[in-house]
Design an enzyme around this catalytic site. Structure first.
Site, PDB file in Angstrom:
ATOM      1  N   ASP A 141      32.478  36.848  35.650  1.00  0.00           N
ATOM      2  CA  ASP A 141      33.737  37.100  35.941  1.00  0.00           C
ATOM      3  C   ASP A 141      34.109  38.727  35.566  1.00  0.00           C
ATOM      4  OD1 ASP A 141      37.051  36.271  34.441  1.00  0.00           O
ATOM      5  OD2 ASP A 141      36.512  36.982  36.449  1.00  0.00           O
ATOM      6  N   LYS A 144      32.877  42.762  40.247  1.00  0.00           N
ATOM      7  CA  LYS A 144      32.279  41.959  41.427  1.00  0.00           C
ATOM      8  C   LYS A 144      31.078  42.625  42.128  1.00  0.00           C
ATOM      9  CE  LYS A 144      35.916  40.283  39.892  1.00  0.00           C
ATOM     10  NZ  LYS A 144      35.661  39.515  38.624  1.00  0.00           N
ATOM     11  N   ASP A 169      33.458  33.637  39.337  1.00  0.00           N
ATOM     12  CA  ASP A 169      35.049  33.764  39.564  1.00  0.00           C
ATOM     13  C   ASP A 169      35.216  34.852  41.000  1.00  0.00           C
ATOM     14  OD1 ASP A 169      38.092  34.837  38.410  1.00  0.00           O
ATOM     15  OD2 ASP A 169      37.950  33.363  39.768  1.00  0.00           O
ATOM     16  N   ASN A 170      36.526  34.800  41.393  1.00  0.00           N
ATOM     17  CA  ASN A 170      36.965  35.746  42.467  1.00  0.00           C
ATOM     18  C   ASN A 170      35.901  36.063  43.666  1.00  0.00           C
ATOM     19  OD1 ASN A 170      37.411  37.235  39.260  1.00  0.00           O
ATOM     20  ND2 ASN A 170      39.007  36.742  40.820  1.00  0.00           N
ATOM     21  N   GLU A 199      44.656  33.674  40.313  1.00  0.00           N
ATOM     22  CA  GLU A 199      45.439  33.357  39.123  1.00  0.00           C
ATOM     23  C   GLU A 199      46.888  33.539  39.065  1.00  0.00           C
ATOM     24  OE1 GLU A 199      42.584  34.838  39.213  1.00  0.00           O
ATOM     25  OE2 GLU A 199      42.504  36.451  37.953  1.00  0.00           O
TER      26      GLU A 199
HETATM   27  O1  77P Z   1      35.428  43.976  33.391  1.00  0.00           O
HETATM   28  C1  77P Z   1      36.003  44.867  34.136  1.00  0.00           C
HETATM   29  N1  77P Z   1      36.756  44.606  35.203  1.00  0.00           N
HETATM   30  C2  77P Z   1      37.476  43.368  35.191  1.00  0.00           C
HETATM   31  C3  77P Z   1      36.832  42.412  35.969  1.00  0.00           C
HETATM   32  N2  77P Z   1      37.262  41.415  36.901  1.00  0.00           N
HETATM   33  C4  77P Z   1      38.199  41.961  37.729  1.00  0.00           C
HETATM   34  O2  77P Z   1      38.264  43.022  37.962  1.00  0.00           O
HETATM   35  C5  77P Z   1      39.230  40.988  38.420  1.00  0.00           C
HETATM   36  C6  77P Z   1      40.240  41.414  38.993  1.00  0.00           C
HETATM   37  C7  77P Z   1      41.132  40.521  39.534  1.00  0.00           C
HETATM   38  C8  77P Z   1      42.148  41.190  40.473  1.00  0.00           C
HETATM   39  C9  77P Z   1      42.895  40.595  41.563  1.00  0.00           C
HETATM   40  C10 77P Z   1      44.005  40.936  42.129  1.00  0.00           C
HETATM   41  C11 77P Z   1      44.419  42.390  41.985  1.00  0.00           C
HETATM   42  F1  77P Z   1      45.498  42.923  42.892  1.00  0.00           F
HETATM   43  C12 77P Z   1      43.671  43.140  40.861  1.00  0.00           C
HETATM   44  C13 77P Z   1      42.676  42.445  40.248  1.00  0.00           C
HETATM   45  C14 77P Z   1      41.169  39.314  39.557  1.00  0.00           C
HETATM   46  C15 77P Z   1      40.126  38.702  38.658  1.00  0.00           C
HETATM   47  O3  77P Z   1      40.042  37.481  38.381  1.00  0.00           O
HETATM   48  C16 77P Z   1      39.331  39.669  38.011  1.00  0.00           C
HETATM   49  O4  77P Z   1      38.289  38.935  37.302  1.00  0.00           O
HETATM   50  C17 77P Z   1      34.991  45.786  34.114  1.00  0.00           C
HETATM   51  C18 77P Z   1      35.608  47.162  33.928  1.00  0.00           C
HETATM   52  C19 77P Z   1      35.191  48.220  34.211  1.00  0.00           C
HETATM   53  O5  77P Z   1      35.793  49.447  34.282  1.00  0.00           O
HETATM   54  N3  77P Z   1      33.643  48.306  33.974  1.00  0.00           N
HETATM   55  C20 77P Z   1      33.044  46.787  33.753  1.00  0.00           C
HETATM   56  N4  77P Z   1      33.778  45.810  33.890  1.00  0.00           N
HETATM   57 MG    MG Z   2      38.382  36.974  37.509  1.00  0.00          MG
END
Ligand code: 77P
Ligand code: MG
Length: 214
Positions: A141, A144, A169-170, A199
């Protein structure tokens, strides 16, 4: 300096949830994020799919990539049998202390270890530094575009065994097209798609389960 959204989520949990009750922490986060501020927790609808796959896996050792505020770590850890353990990797230093506090409020700190850093740096240390043998369950999660390379890394590090279950997820939104292409065309994974919704939104999303055949 004004508070972050994640700090406001923690405030709401700290004020409204019943200490030591994981269900009440999950309900509080879902309520806050559907009524006040959207946040990227797996949520209650996809959370049920996660619950069912965790129950199927009944893992002794589980790994989560992308802790965020600890919502899915609580969903997973609350279902673990007594000696089982969840390792959760989070790279964003602002999220780590908030997730730790929320997991503590849920009373699950003994079952969850949060590892701060990038998955590609921590995965190769799981066996040597964290005494992991193989992983029974992995929840993807995090970023992506990291799903596919980090899945390859898990295999290369000998962390997958016959029957290890991955859940991502996603798959639709934000989407993980490279992962889907990789996992569905890789003969040593048996894949299942679970249609759902993003979500707290009416937007289509999905989760993908992949069983490693060894
Ligand atoms: O963990 C790190 N980002 C969150 C990963 N998860 C997501 O990006 C994520 C995003 C969405 C999402 C859905 C719609 C929307 F309009 C915007 C975001 C939903 C989800 O369910 C996710 O899981 C991360 C950051 C970074 O800078 N470096 C390494 N890792
Ligand atoms: Mg997610």
């Amino acid at each position: 300096m004004d508070q972050s959204k994640e700090q406001r989520i923690l405030n709401s949990v700290s004020y409204n949830a019943v200490k030591g009750d994981p269900e009440s922490v999950l309900d509080c986060i879902d309520k806050y994020c559907s009524q006040k501020e959207w946040a990227m927790n797996v949520g209650d609808e996809k959370g049920l799919i996660l619950d069912n796959v965790v129950k199927e896996a009944d893992p002794t050792t589980a790994l989560e990539l992308g802790t965020y505020c600890g919502y899915s770590a609580i969903r997973i850890a609350r279902l673990l049998k007594p000696k089982a353990h969840l390792f959760s990797i989070e790279f964003n230093p602002e999220f780590v202390p908030i997730a730790k506090e929320i997991i503590e409020i849920a009373g699950l700190s003994d079952k969850v270890t949060i590892l701060e850093g990038h998955a590609q740096d921590i995965i190769p240390q799981l066996k040597s530094k964290y005494d992991v043998d193989t992983l029974d369950f992995v929840f993807l999660d995090h970023w992506k575009e990291r799903y596919a390379p980090d899945t390859i890394l898990l295999e290369e590090c000998g962390l997958l065994r016959k029957g290890s279950i991955l859940l991502a997820d996603n798959i639709i939104y934000p989407g993980a097209p490279e992962f889907l292409e990789y996992i569905r065309n890789h003969k040593r994974f048996e894949c299942t798609n679970y249609p759902s919704h993003l979500e707290y939104m009416k937007v289509e999303d999905a989760m993908e389960k992949a069983v490693y055949l060894g």
